[in-house]
Write a protein that holds these residues in place. Structure first.
Motif, PDB file in Angstrom:
ATOM      1  N   CYS A  69     -25.636 -76.464  54.100  1.00  0.00           N
ATOM      2  CA  CYS A  69     -24.313 -76.523  54.730  1.00  0.00           C
ATOM      3  C   CYS A  69     -23.269 -77.056  53.757  1.00  0.00           C
ATOM      4  O   CYS A  69     -22.130 -76.563  53.710  1.00  0.00           O
ATOM      5  N   GLY A  70     -23.643 -78.073  52.981  1.00  0.00           N
ATOM      6  CA  GLY A  70     -22.709 -78.603  52.004  1.00  0.00           C
ATOM      7  C   GLY A  70     -22.307 -77.577  50.956  1.00  0.00           C
ATOM      8  O   GLY A  70     -21.128 -77.455  50.614  1.00  0.00           O
ATOM      9  N   ALA A  71     -23.274 -76.823  50.455  1.00  0.00           N
ATOM     10  CA  ALA A  71     -22.969 -75.794  49.463  1.00  0.00           C
ATOM     11  C   ALA A  71     -22.047 -74.721  50.032  1.00  0.00           C
ATOM     12  O   ALA A  71     -21.120 -74.250  49.357  1.00  0.00           O
ATOM     13  N   ILE A  72     -22.273 -74.335  51.293  1.00  0.00           N
ATOM     14  CA  ILE A  72     -21.436 -73.313  51.927  1.00  0.00           C
ATOM     15  C   ILE A  72     -20.014 -73.820  52.115  1.00  0.00           C
ATOM     16  O   ILE A  72     -19.030 -73.135  51.790  1.00  0.00           O
ATOM     17  N   LEU A 256     -23.192 -83.554  50.416  1.00  0.00           N
ATOM     18  CA  LEU A 256     -22.259 -83.825  49.329  1.00  0.00           C
ATOM     19  C   LEU A 256     -22.976 -83.955  47.995  1.00  0.00           C
ATOM     20  O   LEU A 256     -22.580 -83.358  46.991  1.00  0.00           O
ATOM     21  N   VAL A 257     -24.040 -84.720  47.973  1.00  0.00           N
ATOM     22  CA  VAL A 257     -24.720 -85.053  46.713  1.00  0.00           C
ATOM     23  C   VAL A 257     -25.547 -83.892  46.186  1.00  0.00           C
ATOM     24  O   VAL A 257     -25.454 -83.519  44.998  1.00  0.00           O
ATOM     25  N   VAL A 258     -26.370 -83.300  47.056  1.00  0.00           N
ATOM     26  CA  VAL A 258     -27.384 -82.350  46.599  1.00  0.00           C
ATOM     27  C   VAL A 258     -26.799 -81.070  45.991  1.00  0.00           C
ATOM     28  O   VAL A 258     -27.269 -80.630  44.932  1.00  0.00           O
ATOM     29  N   PRO A 259     -25.786 -80.414  46.610  1.00  0.00           N
ATOM     30  CA  PRO A 259     -25.276 -79.178  45.981  1.00  0.00           C
ATOM     31  C   PRO A 259     -24.743 -79.392  44.575  1.00  0.00           C
ATOM     32  O   PRO A 259     -24.887 -78.513  43.715  1.00  0.00           O
ATOM     33  N   HIS A 260     -24.142 -80.545  44.303  1.00  0.00           N
ATOM     34  CA  HIS A 260     -23.653 -80.807  42.948  1.00  0.00           C
ATOM     35  C   HIS A 260     -24.808 -80.950  41.967  1.00  0.00           C
ATOM     36  O   HIS A 260     -24.738 -80.450  40.837  1.00  0.00           O
TER      37      HIS A 260
END
Length: 326
Positions: A69-72, A256-260
């Protein structure tokens, strides 16, 4: 990452008040899968298969879903700070779930997941209204999300303090900070269907998401139906977030953290970024669940506390790097 995920899931099943060795855990899992018929104590096999393994797998799926969801959202809004927790989606889902639990709204006809889904979509609608839809920039959307999160958090606190008894208030407030303590195999079965469906839809639109990184106008010039794709992906994000929140509570900063971190490993192309984010998010959440059980003696720290301890410094780093140069 998949090998690391298998290892941390097995490691998570060894941790608890009843100590079970790593080798016994592996045998218990292989027995449960029908691969072996090793002779191990029934109590140990039951603890591993019926309690701890389901918890570890739900934690992995929750991390994968929130990271996805964060990446999207970061692609759709072109903002590195976008994620369900920051945009108020988790807060809205929590309010919807609390309305079902404490107020009994729709009890019998409205399940906890549907209540959370309604709350998540309400938060999305409020964010769109406050940010004036497509006319606002990504920073306006983030600010609208912060306002929506505060509003829904206030509503949740008001409902709990005025309508629930003391025990309900303690249970709900602990649940709102995230907990995998009560999840079992039926939760895993529902969650894996939702996550696999959401990942499949997002991978199908991966190249479209690449176009969104250039902006809505450029994406439209490339033939992308911007409004329809945005609505579909927002709906998928709300569905995944609401399902996770209804089961384990609101867990922040994973998206927030993982997609980066995944973007640093595999690059920005979404055909690689989305599955990498899901796999890395699964590993991260299982490790966070392990930390929540070992950081304090004889008690379990809410999982949201652990993810916040990692996410808030990371949030500050992103803000620092995004500051305008002088």
């Amino acid at each position: 990452m998949l090998v690391a995920l298998a290892f941390v899931v097995a490691l998570a099943t060894t941790i608890g008040d009843y100590r079970i060795g790593f080798g016994t855990v592996v045998l218990a899992i292989s027995n449960g899968l029908g691969l072996t018929g090793a002779d191990i104590p029934p109590i140990q096999e039951s603890v591993v298969w019926d309690l701890r393994l389901s918890r570890a797998l739900v934690a992995a799926l929750s991390g994968a879903g929130l990271a996805l969801c964060g990446a999207i959202l970061q692609a759709l809004l072109r903002n590195p700070l976008a994620e369900p927790f920051v945009l108020g989606v988790s807060a809205g889902a929590s309010t919807g779930a609390v309305c079902v639990i404490v107020l009994g709204i729709g009890a019998g006809s409205l399940s906890l997941s549907m209540g959370a889904f309604a709350g998540a979509f309400s938060a999305f609608a409020l964010v769109a209204l406050l940010s004036n839809g497509a006319t606002s920039g990504p920073n306006h959307t983030i600010l609208a999300g912060v306002a929506a999160a505060q509003l829904f958090n206030a509503l949740t606190s008001y409902i709990v303090t005025t309508s629930g008894n003391a025990q309900q208030a303690r249970d709900v407030m602990f649940w709102l900070l995230g907990s995998f303590g009560g999840v079992r195999w039926p939760d895993f079965q529902l969650l894996i269907l939702v996550i696999v469906f959401g990942l499949a839809v997002c991978l199908w639109m991966a190249r479209t998401l690449d176009a969104f990184t250039f902006g809505d106008e450029d994406a439209a010039a490339l033939g992308v139906p911007v409004a329809r794709i945005r609505l579909v992906l927002f709906a998928v994000t709300a569905m995944i977030t609401a399902t996770i929140v209804s089961m384990v509570g609101a867990i922040g900063f994973v998206g927030l953290v993982v997609p980066h971190a995944a973007r640093y490993i595999v690059g920005p192309l979404h055909l690689r970024l989305l599955p990498a984010s899901a796999a890395l998010g699964a590993v991260f959440m299982v490790l966070a669940d392990i930390a929540s059980r070992v950081v304090a003696t004889q008690q379990t720290v809410p999982i949201g506390v652990v993810t916040a301890l990692v996410g808030v410094p990371f949030f500050a780093i992103i803000l620092y790097r995004a500051r305008p140069s002088t």
